[in-house]
Each structure stands twice: as C-alpha cells, then as structure tokens.
Design an enzyme around this catalytic site. Sequence first.
Site: not given
Length: 259
Positions: A139, A143
């Site tokens: 993640y 991002k």
Amino acid sequence: MASSAPVAIVTGGNSGMGMGIVERLVTKGWNVAIADINPNAKFAEQLGDAASFFKCDVADYDSQAQMFQQVWDRYGRIDALCANAGIVDKRQIMSNFKGVVYGTQLAIHFMRKNSTPGGKIVATASVAAIVPHETYPEYDGAKAAVVNFVRATARILKDKESISINTICPGIVHTSIIPQEMVDAVSPDCMTPVSTIVAAYERCLDDASLFGKVIECSTDKQFELEPPTLANGHYSVRAVTVWEPLFKMWVVCPDAMPD
C-alpha cells in the site's frame, strides 16, 4: 447536448471519502458520475438527478474506458476526475496506482473534447506515501507511486492539456477499508474526519492555480508538502533530467509503454 453544469467522475464514490466528495459536489451544483465496483443504488437515488451510478473496476483499463465513454455519452462533458478509489488487498497496486494512471490517460482523452479543452484531476494518495506504514508495504509503495506520478505529470499536463493534477494524502480516516480494531488503537484526536478530505478536494477543484500539489490532510488541517531534495547539490539535480528521445517514447507515444 452537453450538460450546462460541470461534470465530475468520482471513483470509489459509493463509500467512505468518496461519498463525502460526491455529496459536496452535488450541493455545489455539479453533476456527479459515481464510479464504483460496488453498486449502491440508494445513495445515488437520495442525491436526485444530479448523481448517477456507473459500475467500474478501476484496476481494469477497459472497465474504466467503458465508464468514461458512458459518462461522456450521458453528459457531453467531463470537467473533473476525482480518482479516489482505493483498497487494501492483493490487487492494491493495480487499483491504487494503475487505476490512477488509467484514469488520467482517459481523462486527458475526454477532456480534450470539452468545448473548452481541459479540466482537473485530483487523486487520493496517503500519508503512508510519505512516511511508510510498516503494516502495509505494498500500500505504501502504490500510494508513493501516485505522489510521484502526480509530481512528474503536473507541469506537462498544465502546459499542454490545460489539466491540473493534484493529490491528497489523508491521515487515518475511519472508512470501510480500515479495520475497526485499527481505528480503536488510534487516539481519537489523531483521526482525520472525511470533511478534511472533502475540503482539500474542493480546494483543488476550485483553485485553478493549484497543480502538482501534494496536500497532507491531518485532523482538521491541510499542509502542502514540498518535494524531497537530494544530497549532492548540482550533481544530484543533473541526474534527474528530461532526455528528449525517451520523453517522446514514453510520454508523447504512450502506446510504447509496457504493462
């Protein structure tokens, strides 16, 4: 016939932060296309004629392309893409990063066709893009890729396409992708309300001078984050440059890009 009101696509618009963005845009007079893999007919119905639902898997280019075409066919314009959809699972690199890339490519195509070419793109990243969260390394990486993608494309999109692109980095927000146990482990005064994210999106959509901005949203505050610097001055700066032949191959001719 093109809609007289501006039109925004909000991905992940049927839950969490996306719902807050949709609701705010509707109150401001926008027509909003709610693009989500999960239907929520009741939500769109509650918002009346200003909102409509389009099923879309942002991790799939063809699914996004079909959704963009359907929105264009319905409204005759696309003024903003709120690339908000995000997940925490095995497909997160496809959804959280490539979904933004696909959406940007499609937004460019359709925004060129507006009566006044151009528009605005806002993507949801995370504070984990800036300071990684050890619980979610994939993640974090996805991002962080969104942040660098926005910074790398902002100038050319603004100059060539009249499109501004910015990204929002929320702190911990109580949404459906955050386990309740994790929320419980965070001090309440450190939580960020959805209203802060919505306000940052609204700012990016209202202020035409903003592009390439990375905006941290923490509690009720917004902060513009500066790009990191390299350590060896001129020598480091010269190592990050635009080489025209490669620029033409990867940016001017995006079909040359591998999957």
